[in-house]
Design a protein around this motif. Structure first.
Motif, PDB file in Angstrom:
ATOM      1  N   GLU A 192       2.417   1.664  -3.439  1.00  0.00           N
ATOM      2  CA  GLU A 192       1.540   1.509  -4.841  1.00  0.00           C
ATOM      3  C   GLU A 192       1.738   2.872  -5.473  1.00  0.00           C
ATOM      4  N   LYS A 193       1.678   3.990  -5.070  1.00  0.00           N
ATOM      5  CA  LYS A 193       1.944   5.359  -5.890  1.00  0.00           C
ATOM      6  C   LYS A 193       3.138   5.327  -6.849  1.00  0.00           C
TER       7      LYS A 193
ATOM      8  N   LYS B  28       2.952   2.878  -9.528  1.00  0.00           N
ATOM      9  CA  LYS B  28       2.197   3.393 -10.789  1.00  0.00           C
ATOM     10  C   LYS B  28       3.091   4.186 -11.513  1.00  0.00           C
ATOM     11  N   SER B  29       3.851   5.064 -10.676  1.00  0.00           N
ATOM     12  CA  SER B  29       4.897   6.167 -11.466  1.00  0.00           C
ATOM     13  C   SER B  29       5.872   5.533 -12.359  1.00  0.00           C
TER      14      SER B  29
ATOM     15  N   GLU C  31       0.775  -1.217  -0.025  1.00  0.00           N
ATOM     16  CA  GLU C  31      -0.043   0.066   0.071  1.00  0.00           C
ATOM     17  C   GLU C  31       0.976   1.155   0.058  1.00  0.00           C
TER      18      GLU C  31
END
Length: 158
Positions: free
Chosen positions: A92-93, A96-97, A89
């Motif tokens: 995750e960001k 994605k990048s 968690e």
């Protein structure tokens, strides 16, 4: 004639009563039972069963490459794969990048296969090859991977 009108009127009345009963039953069954909504709202969010961090999955869709031609082969063959990246968690960001980088690594890895080799491999072997390529690329760039593994969600060879 009078009997026919009464008979038609009776059928219409029975149809209207049946439709009304069905509508009423649907309305009664669709409304939430009293007290259940409050209990559902008061229930705390479930924590992960183990001490591990919560896993998240990010998809990398439509990685499409043209497979290399074999000796004496003129037909063009393609490989399409959807990849699933397992991360936490917290990462995750960041994962994605990194999707454009991951797509580039996956394309360069998968485009190196010939049609014969691609058909002979299993899904697990594809995942293993892609994971090795990701690990090598992140080590070469001296970056920490924001994910733990890459899995193959869909694989099509034409």
């Amino acid at each position: 004639m009078n009997t026919k009108v009464k008979l038609i009127g009776g059928f219409v009345l029975v149809a209207l009563l049946a439709a009304g009963a069905a509508g009423g039953a649907m309305w009664y069954l669709a409304k939430p039972a009293a007290g259940h909504a409050e209990v559902a709202e008061a229930k705390p969010a479930a924590a992960p069963a183990t001490g591990k961090k919560a896993r998240r999955y990010v998809t990398l869709d439509k990685v499409i490459v043209m497979l290399r031609h074999g000796p004496g082969e003129a037909d063009t063959h393609y490989l399409s794969a959807d990849l699933v990246i397992a991360t936490t968690e917290e990462n995750e960001k960041l994962a994605k990048s990194h999707l454009p980088l991951m797509r580039s690594i996956a394309v360069s890895t998968l485009s190196g296969f010939s049609m014969d080799k691609a058909q002979a491999m299993t899904v697990e072997q594809y995942a293993e090859q892609i994971n090795k390529a990701f690990t090598a690329s992140y080590e070469r760039e001296q970056m920490e991977k924001p994910f733990s593994e890459v899995m193959v969600g869909k694989l099509i060879i034409e």
